[in-house]
Design an enzyme around this catalytic site. Structure first.
Site, mmCIF file in Angstrom:
data_model
loop_
_atom_site.group_PDB
_atom_site.id
_atom_site.type_symbol
_atom_site.label_atom_id
_atom_site.label_comp_id
_atom_site.label_asym_id
_atom_site.label_seq_id
_atom_site.Cartn_x
_atom_site.Cartn_y
_atom_site.Cartn_z
ATOM 1 N N LYS A 201 2.995 -0.223 14.981
ATOM 2 C CA LYS A 201 4.441 -0.287 15.264
ATOM 3 C C LYS A 201 4.867 -1.525 16.039
ATOM 4 O O LYS A 201 6.046 -1.871 16.034
ATOM 5 C CB LYS A 201 4.858 0.954 16.062
ATOM 6 C CG LYS A 201 4.804 2.233 15.255
ATOM 7 C CD LYS A 201 5.750 2.200 14.085
ATOM 8 C CE LYS A 201 5.287 3.097 12.952
ATOM 9 N NZ LYS A 201 5.807 2.668 11.664
ATOM 10 N N TYR B 31 5.007 6.391 9.519
ATOM 11 C CA TYR B 31 4.117 5.243 9.332
ATOM 12 C C TYR B 31 4.801 4.134 8.526
ATOM 13 O O TYR B 31 4.718 2.963 8.873
ATOM 14 C CB TYR B 31 2.833 5.693 8.628
ATOM 15 C CG TYR B 31 1.708 4.684 8.719
ATOM 16 C CD1 TYR B 31 1.453 3.800 7.681
ATOM 17 C CD2 TYR B 31 0.909 4.600 9.862
ATOM 18 C CE1 TYR B 31 0.431 2.857 7.771
ATOM 19 C CE2 TYR B 31 -0.111 3.669 9.956
ATOM 20 C CZ TYR B 31 -0.343 2.801 8.899
ATOM 21 O OH TYR B 31 -1.353 1.864 8.991
ATOM 22 N N PRO C 63 -1.740 0.112 19.293
ATOM 23 C CA PRO C 63 -1.609 -0.361 17.903
ATOM 24 C C PRO C 63 -1.982 0.669 16.837
ATOM 25 O O PRO C 63 -1.850 0.404 15.656
ATOM 26 C CB PRO C 63 -2.527 -1.570 17.831
ATOM 27 C CG PRO C 63 -3.416 -1.468 18.992
ATOM 28 C CD PRO C 63 -2.730 -0.668 20.032
ATOM 29 N N HIS D 24 0.843 -1.205 0.000
ATOM 30 C CA HIS D 24 0.000 0.000 0.000
ATOM 31 C C HIS D 24 0.876 1.252 0.000
ATOM 32 O O HIS D 24 1.848 1.332 0.751
ATOM 33 C CB HIS D 24 -0.885 0.035 1.255
ATOM 34 C CG HIS D 24 -2.022 -0.932 1.222
ATOM 35 N ND1 HIS D 24 -3.057 -0.891 2.136
ATOM 36 C CD2 HIS D 24 -2.288 -1.980 0.389
ATOM 37 C CE1 HIS D 24 -3.917 -1.859 1.859
ATOM 38 N NE2 HIS D 24 -3.474 -2.537 0.815
ATOM 39 N N TYR E 255 -8.431 5.248 8.722
ATOM 40 C CA TYR E 255 -8.418 5.593 10.153
ATOM 41 C C TYR E 255 -9.490 6.658 10.369
ATOM 42 O O TYR E 255 -9.398 7.750 9.812
ATOM 43 C CB TYR E 255 -7.065 6.161 10.555
ATOM 44 C CG TYR E 255 -5.950 5.159 10.680
ATOM 45 C CD1 TYR E 255 -5.233 4.727 9.567
ATOM 46 C CD2 TYR E 255 -5.581 4.655 11.926
ATOM 47 C CE1 TYR E 255 -4.194 3.818 9.685
ATOM 48 C CE2 TYR E 255 -4.539 3.742 12.062
ATOM 49 C CZ TYR E 255 -3.854 3.327 10.920
ATOM 50 O OH TYR E 255 -2.822 2.422 11.060
HETATM 51 P P1 FAS Z 1 4.558 -11.897 21.265
HETATM 52 O O1 FAS Z 1 3.668 -11.617 22.438
HETATM 53 O O2 FAS Z 1 3.983 -11.894 19.891
HETATM 54 O O3 FAS Z 1 5.245 -13.332 21.432
HETATM 55 C C1 FAS Z 1 5.682 -13.783 22.699
HETATM 56 C C2 FAS Z 1 5.702 -15.304 22.649
HETATM 57 O O4 FAS Z 1 6.248 -15.776 23.886
HETATM 58 C C3 FAS Z 1 4.294 -15.888 22.524
HETATM 59 O O5 FAS Z 1 4.278 -16.892 21.529
HETATM 60 C C4 FAS Z 1 4.027 -16.449 23.919
HETATM 61 O O6 FAS Z 1 3.200 -17.605 23.873
HETATM 62 C C5 FAS Z 1 5.421 -16.812 24.382
HETATM 63 N N1 FAS Z 1 5.578 -16.837 25.842
HETATM 64 C C6 FAS Z 1 4.992 -16.012 26.758
HETATM 65 N N2 FAS Z 1 5.374 -16.365 28.006
HETATM 66 C C7 FAS Z 1 6.224 -17.432 27.866
HETATM 67 C C8 FAS Z 1 6.946 -18.237 28.786
HETATM 68 N N3 FAS Z 1 6.869 -18.011 30.090
HETATM 69 N N4 FAS Z 1 7.728 -19.243 28.298
HETATM 70 C C9 FAS Z 1 7.814 -19.463 26.959
HETATM 71 N N5 FAS Z 1 7.149 -18.728 26.031
HETATM 72 C C10 FAS Z 1 6.360 -17.739 26.495
HETATM 73 N N6 FAS Z 1 0.673 -4.670 16.866
HETATM 74 C C11 FAS Z 1 0.425 -3.995 15.727
HETATM 75 O O7 FAS Z 1 1.349 -3.428 15.156
HETATM 76 N N7 FAS Z 1 -0.859 -3.952 15.209
HETATM 77 C C12 FAS Z 1 -1.906 -4.605 15.808
HETATM 78 O O8 FAS Z 1 -3.034 -4.552 15.340
HETATM 79 C C13 FAS Z 1 -1.673 -5.333 16.982
HETATM 80 N N8 FAS Z 1 -2.694 -6.034 17.578
HETATM 81 C C14 FAS Z 1 -2.427 -6.732 18.738
HETATM 82 C C15 FAS Z 1 -3.445 -7.471 19.391
HETATM 83 C C16 FAS Z 1 -3.188 -8.164 20.579
HETATM 84 C C17 FAS Z 1 -4.291 -8.938 21.262
HETATM 85 C C18 FAS Z 1 -1.905 -8.103 21.153
HETATM 86 C C19 FAS Z 1 -1.625 -8.791 22.474
HETATM 87 C C20 FAS Z 1 -0.892 -7.402 20.518
HETATM 88 C C21 FAS Z 1 -1.142 -6.716 19.293
HETATM 89 N N9 FAS Z 1 -0.139 -6.009 18.624
HETATM 90 C C22 FAS Z 1 -0.361 -5.328 17.483
HETATM 91 C C23 FAS Z 1 1.183 -6.000 19.097
HETATM 92 C C24 FAS Z 1 1.814 -7.308 18.651
HETATM 93 O O9 FAS Z 1 1.754 -7.422 17.257
HETATM 94 C C25 FAS Z 1 3.207 -7.332 19.216
HETATM 95 O O10 FAS Z 1 3.894 -6.122 18.993
HETATM 96 C C26 FAS Z 1 4.010 -8.469 18.669
HETATM 97 O O11 FAS Z 1 3.283 -9.642 18.879
HETATM 98 C C27 FAS Z 1 5.347 -8.473 19.396
HETATM 99 O O12 FAS Z 1 5.974 -9.667 19.121
HETATM 100 P P2 FAS Z 1 6.822 -10.429 20.260
HETATM 101 O O13 FAS Z 1 7.680 -9.443 20.949
HETATM 102 O O14 FAS Z 1 7.404 -11.606 19.580
HETATM 103 O O15 FAS Z 1 5.754 -10.869 21.375
HETATM 104 C C1 PHB Z 2 -4.299 -4.449 11.262
HETATM 105 O O1 PHB Z 2 -4.531 -4.624 10.047
HETATM 106 O O2 PHB Z 2 -4.412 -5.363 12.109
HETATM 107 C C2 PHB Z 2 -3.862 -3.083 11.742
HETATM 108 C C3 PHB Z 2 -3.572 -2.094 10.809
HETATM 109 C C4 PHB Z 2 -3.158 -0.839 11.263
HETATM 110 C C5 PHB Z 2 -3.052 -0.608 12.627
HETATM 111 C C6 PHB Z 2 -3.335 -1.612 13.554
HETATM 112 C C7 PHB Z 2 -3.745 -2.857 13.105
HETATM 113 O O3 PHB Z 2 -2.663 0.620 13.077
#
Ligand code: FAS
Ligand code: PHB
Length: 396
Positions: free
Chosen positions: A297, A385, A293, A72, A201
């Site tokens: 980022k 962005y 979110p 995009h 947005y």
């Molecule tokens: P993660 O949380 O992805 O991964 C951590 C891993 O460690 C998981 O697999 C977990 O099971 C494991 N773990 C945890 N405790 C452990 C333990 N004690 N022993 C072993 N393993 C363990 N970011 C965006 O940019 N856009 C979004 O729309 C967005 N939506 C999100 C929605 C939700 C519900 C959440 C929680 C986050 C969202 N985020 C979003 C942020 C998300 O994308 C994070 O930035 C991203 O997952 C970060 O990746 P990790 O640092 O790898 O952490």
């Molecule tokens: C998504 O597609 O999940 C998304 C896109 C933009 C954002 C957050 C989430 O700022």
């Protein structure tokens, strides 16, 4: 068991770190407490910065991303009943975002790791860190009915916000910076063809809404809700009604509805711990920082952290240099704080705050009008962005 680097967590941070270390000839074991099915099915982020795409492709993990990712070159801001296009690529020399689900990136990295025959241990419980302030750290965990000890040189805490790694650092050694927002996002994944080409947005009197997508068949949507929202009070019909109200402007454009495949509430917080390292433990991704979110980022910061850590570990093992390891936290935090600011700014710009005064509402509208009208302001949004190049944060 022995390895050079123990990686806790098989999310984007842990898996990409393992992948980059493998390519550098450094042994690592990835330890994950959930199952492979759970990890691959977790729907989260959707937007990859240009640098994230470049790194995945350059490291050999971006083949499906290149085929299926949606590139995009702009986004829309919707306010005052009108959509305002923000050109992302013009002001940034052609940089762009790619829409490709985080769970797809995770699937690709798991497949690459398993194809390499590299150790990736799912369903490990009771993970505990040991000796992080010495020179012979270790990780213990239960798996297959037995307790295991993994001896290593370094531990990478990639276990997210609710993991155990951050807690292994004495509280006295950490400074915590945080802000909790007075709202959350209710997100749905719908089997409906995206009705627009780019993300929208929306800042609306009823609250923020975001139109995104995952593929030509799947729409991803979010709406601002209470921080303690009860999802059972949101049947699909109410969700669609609210999304139509916030995203449609009467110009004839209509959101496509479809079966809701997944719904959930994401809390909104800013959170950073400093430093991101302690002895032989290095935190990366959500284990070290969280952004709301709105700026897309979260996952991209995790990628930048592990790129920095992989380069530092390669310098340690390959050149007997520890200056990059010593500078890991400072290097990461320069990008982290820029992303924290941008995510806070986008969140403040677009959401309705319960305690918002009429004065603050006018300031918010004035900022939106300025971003939509000023090429300079729009260019600033664009470069944040699509993401600044890694090199932008590597100098002193
Ligand atoms: P993660 O949380 O992805 O991964 C951590 C891993 O460690 C998981 O697999 C977990 O099971 C494991 N773990 C945890 N405790 C452990 C333990 N004690 N022993 C072993 N393993 C363990 N970011 C965006 O940019 N856009 C979004 O729309 C967005 N939506 C999100 C929605 C939700 C519900 C959440 C929680 C986050 C969202 N985020 C979003 C942020 C998300 O994308 C994070 O930035 C991203 O997952 C970060 O990746 P990790 O640092 O790898 O952490
Ligand atoms: C998504 O597609 O999940 C998304 C896109 C933009 C954002 C957050 C989430 O700022």
């Amino acid at each position: 068991m022995r390895t050079q680097v123990a990686i806790i967590g098989a999310g984007p941070a842990g898996l990409l770190l393992g992948h980059l270390l493998r390519r550098a000839g450094i042994d690592a074991v990835v330890i994950e407490d959930r199952s492979r099915q759970h990890v691959e099915a977790r729907i989260r982020a959707g937007v990859l910065e240009q640098s994230t795409v470049d790194l995945l492709v350059a490291s050999g993990a971006g083949e499906r991303l290149q085929r299926q990712g949606l590139r995009h070159h702009g986004i829309d801001l919707l306010f005052g009943g009108r959509r305002h296009h923000i050109d992302l690529s013009g002001p940034t020399g052609g940089r762009a975002i790619t829409v490709y689900g985080q769970h797809e990136v995770v699937r690709d990295l798991i497949a690459a790791r398993l194809a390499d025959g590299a150790p990736l241990l799912f369903e490990a419980s009771g993970v505990a860190l040991h000796g992080i302030d010495g020179n012979a750290p270790g990780v213990t965990f239960e798996r297959g009915g037995r307790r295991h000890t993994l001896h290593c040189d370094f531990i990478a805490g990639c276990d997210g916000f609710r993991g155990v790694s951050r807690g292994a650092i004495p509280a006295s050694a950490l400074q915590v910076f945080e802000r909790t927002y007075p709202f959350a996002w209710l997100g749905i994944l719908a089997e409906a063809a995206p009705a627009a080409q780019e993300l929208i947005y929306a800042s609306h009197a009823r609250g923020f809404a975001l139109f995104s997508m995952r593929s030509p068949q799947i729409t991803r949507l979010y709406l601002q809700c209470r921080p303690d929202e009860d999802l059972t009070l949101w049947p699909d019909t109410r969700i669609w009604q609210e999304l139509h109200a916030r995203l449609e402007t009467g110009d004839g454009w209509r959101l496509n509805e479809g079966p809701v495949l997944q719904k959930g509430i994401t809390p909104m917080r800013s959170h950073v711990v400093e430093p991101m390292q302690y002895g032989r433990l290095f935190l990366a991704g959500d284990a070290a920082h969280i952004v709301p979110p709105t700026g897309a980022k979260g996952m991209n910061l995790a990628v930048a952290d592990v790129r920095t850590l992989a380069r530092a570990l390669a310098a340690h093992y390959g050149e007997c240099r520890d200056d990059l390891l010593a500078a890991y936290s400072a290097t990461c935090l320069r990008r982290v704080w820029r992303a924290e600011y941008f995510s806070w700014w986008m969140t403040s710009l677009l959401h309705r705050f319960p305690d918002q005064t009429p004065f603050m509402a006018r300031l918010q509208r004035a900022e939106l009008e300025y971003v939509a009208a000023s090429p300079a302001a729009a260019a600033s949004l664009a470069e944040n962005y699509v993401g600044l190049p890694f090199a932008a944060f590597e100098g002193e």
